[in-house]
Scaffold this motif. Structure first.
Motif, mmCIF file in Angstrom:
data_model
loop_
_atom_site.group_PDB
_atom_site.id
_atom_site.type_symbol
_atom_site.label_atom_id
_atom_site.label_comp_id
_atom_site.label_asym_id
_atom_site.label_seq_id
_atom_site.Cartn_x
_atom_site.Cartn_y
_atom_site.Cartn_z
ATOM 1 N N THR A 51 0.881 -1.131 -0.021
ATOM 2 C CA THR A 51 -0.167 -0.180 -0.027
ATOM 3 C C THR A 51 0.830 1.193 -0.025
ATOM 4 O OG1 THR A 51 -1.695 -1.247 1.281
ATOM 5 C CG2 THR A 51 -1.814 1.357 1.450
ATOM 6 N N ILE A 52 0.613 2.173 -0.993
ATOM 7 C CA ILE A 52 1.459 3.228 -1.025
ATOM 8 C C ILE A 52 0.508 4.584 -0.749
ATOM 9 C CG2 ILE A 52 3.196 4.612 -2.566
ATOM 10 C CD1 ILE A 52 3.601 1.944 -4.083
ATOM 11 N N VAL A 53 0.864 5.408 -0.027
ATOM 12 C CA VAL A 53 0.288 6.641 0.223
ATOM 13 C C VAL A 53 1.290 7.689 -0.267
ATOM 14 C CG1 VAL A 53 -0.619 8.252 1.851
ATOM 15 C CG2 VAL A 53 -0.823 5.637 2.412
ATOM 16 N N ASN A 54 0.636 8.531 -0.990
ATOM 17 C CA ASN A 54 1.651 9.716 -1.578
ATOM 18 C C ASN A 54 0.959 11.098 -1.276
ATOM 19 O OD1 ASN A 54 -0.239 8.801 -4.069
ATOM 20 N ND2 ASN A 54 0.297 11.088 -4.373
ATOM 21 N N LEU A 55 1.802 12.059 -0.992
ATOM 22 C CA LEU A 55 1.461 13.370 -0.880
ATOM 23 C C LEU A 55 2.348 14.088 -2.109
ATOM 24 C CD1 LEU A 55 0.500 16.265 0.381
ATOM 25 C CD2 LEU A 55 2.772 15.874 1.799
ATOM 26 N N THR A 56 1.390 14.848 -2.893
ATOM 27 C CA THR A 56 2.161 15.621 -4.243
ATOM 28 C C THR A 56 1.690 16.959 -4.262
ATOM 29 O OG1 THR A 56 1.822 13.370 -5.404
ATOM 30 C CG2 THR A 56 1.885 15.282 -6.744
ATOM 31 N N HIS A 57 2.619 17.794 -4.588
ATOM 32 C CA HIS A 57 2.308 19.202 -4.752
ATOM 33 C C HIS A 57 3.127 19.776 -6.375
ATOM 34 C CE1 HIS A 57 2.048 23.253 -3.817
ATOM 35 N NE2 HIS A 57 3.062 23.563 -4.403
ATOM 36 N N THR A 58 2.325 20.273 -6.760
ATOM 37 C CA THR A 58 2.737 21.073 -8.019
ATOM 38 C C THR A 58 2.301 22.350 -7.895
ATOM 39 O OG1 THR A 58 0.969 20.450 -9.087
ATOM 40 C CG2 THR A 58 2.763 19.050 -9.821
ATOM 41 N N SER A 59 3.139 23.275 -8.574
ATOM 42 C CA SER A 59 2.610 24.803 -8.638
ATOM 43 C C SER A 59 3.597 25.485 -9.716
ATOM 44 C CB SER A 59 2.940 25.507 -7.228
ATOM 45 O OG SER A 59 4.449 25.276 -6.794
ATOM 46 N N GLY A 60 2.783 26.806 -10.072
ATOM 47 C CA GLY A 60 3.692 27.447 -11.264
ATOM 48 C C GLY A 60 3.600 28.862 -10.705
ATOM 49 N N TYR A 61 5.026 29.498 -11.102
ATOM 50 C CA TYR A 61 5.014 30.842 -10.849
ATOM 51 C C TYR A 61 5.495 31.619 -12.112
ATOM 52 C CZ TYR A 61 10.253 29.960 -10.678
ATOM 53 O OH TYR A 61 11.485 29.773 -10.939
ATOM 54 N N LYS A 62 5.989 32.834 -12.194
ATOM 55 C CA LYS A 62 6.166 33.572 -13.212
ATOM 56 C C LYS A 62 7.132 33.090 -14.073
ATOM 57 C CE LYS A 62 7.559 38.222 -14.722
ATOM 58 N NZ LYS A 62 7.866 39.745 -14.211
ATOM 59 N N TYR A 63 8.253 32.338 -13.505
ATOM 60 C CA TYR A 63 9.263 31.999 -14.493
ATOM 61 C C TYR A 63 9.254 30.441 -14.405
ATOM 62 C CZ TYR A 63 10.791 36.587 -14.113
ATOM 63 O OH TYR A 63 11.105 37.999 -14.438
ATOM 64 N N GLY A 64 8.488 29.679 -13.733
ATOM 65 C CA GLY A 64 8.729 27.956 -13.846
ATOM 66 C C GLY A 64 7.902 27.373 -13.021
#
Length: 270
Positions: A51-64
């Motif tokens: 069993t695999i539990v994951n925490l994922t975060h993605t975000s974007g800003y002005k340059y990347g």
């Protein structure tokens, strides 16, 4: 378990510092779970339930963009009920946005410079991995619905398992990475995943050979949100499959170096 917690906190601090340094224009954070009974580990010839539990975060800003993922892997008795934490962080600087001119050509929408790291720790009584890896190279974002990113990276990998008394560094070696998320029309379905091809990293810490590895992890997701009165892509269910040949660079002669793993998946975005 203390070492696993410290690794998670280190990765979370890195993510927070990077995100905090730039004003995010968009972000997505999710908690997910996946389950399968056909996982494999090198030098272990048995099918492993995880069993695999994951925490994922993605975000974007002005340059990347920023990407962070923490997997918490919990094995059954066929892997000594081991627990593992595996962290991935990537930052991609969009060269077109930095330079103020388009970097698009042919099917390529934009070009970025990517840097990041992988960190893991596992408390199994055998090998006891303590992987550290730096990742640097260009990323090409393709002009498709959703996203398809193609990266060509150099890897600086080392490990210090409990079976050796000092950290061992492998040869610097390349990786080809594809990562995608493609919506399938207006059906509520999407096709998502990644493919890594990683070249041989020279001799391992015991003097043996390593082999090029292929790791495909793909899933079909269905957005359940409209059926429960939630916003789009809040709650999703999926089925996935992982094909991992020469896992961690172990040659095909090593038991458990080939994984063919169907999975059930779910995630919640907030």
């Amino acid at each position: 378990m203390k070492s696993i917690v410290s690794v998670v906190l280190t990765g979370a601090a890195a993510m927070a510092g990077s995100v905090g340094a730039h004003a995010a224009e968009w972000s997505d954070t999710s908690i997910g779970v996946r389950y399968g009974t056909k996982f494999a580990e090198p030098y272990n010839g048995r099918d492993i339930e995880k069993t695999i539990v994951n925490l994922t975060h993605t975000s974007g800003y002005k340059y990347g963009t920023n990407f962070f993922n923490a997997d918490f892997l919990m094995s059954d008795g066929n892997d000594s009920n081991a627990q593992e934490a595996y962290l991935v962080y990537r930052h991609t600087l969009d060269l077109g946005k930095v330079s103020g001119r388009s970097m698009a050509f042919g099917p390529v929408r934009s070009v970025g410079a990517t840097a990041g790291f992988d960190v893991n720790t596992k408390n199994d009584p055998g090998y006891g991995s303590r992987k550290r890896m730096l990742v640097v190279g260009p990323t090409f974002s393709m002009d498709v619905p959703g996203f398809l990113n193609v990266g060509v990276y150099a890897l600086w990998e080392s490990n210090r398992p409990r079976t050796i008394d000092k950290r061992y560094s492998y040869d610097v070696h390349p990786m080809l990475n594809l990562a995608w998320g493609i919506p399938l029309g207006g059906s509520g379905l999407s096709f998502e995943g990644y493919l890594n091809w990683i070249a041989s990293k020279g001799r391992n810490e015991f003097g043996g050979p390593t082999s090029a590895e292929t790791n495909l992890d793909a899933a079909i997701w269905y957005d359940m949100s409209p059926h429960i009165g939630a916003g789009p892509k809040t709650f999703r269910l999926g089925v996935g499959y992982q094909y991992w040949r020469n896992k961690f660079g172990n040659p095909k002669t090593v038991p458990g170096s080939l994984a063919k793993t169907p999975m059930l998946r779910a995630d919640f975005h907030f």
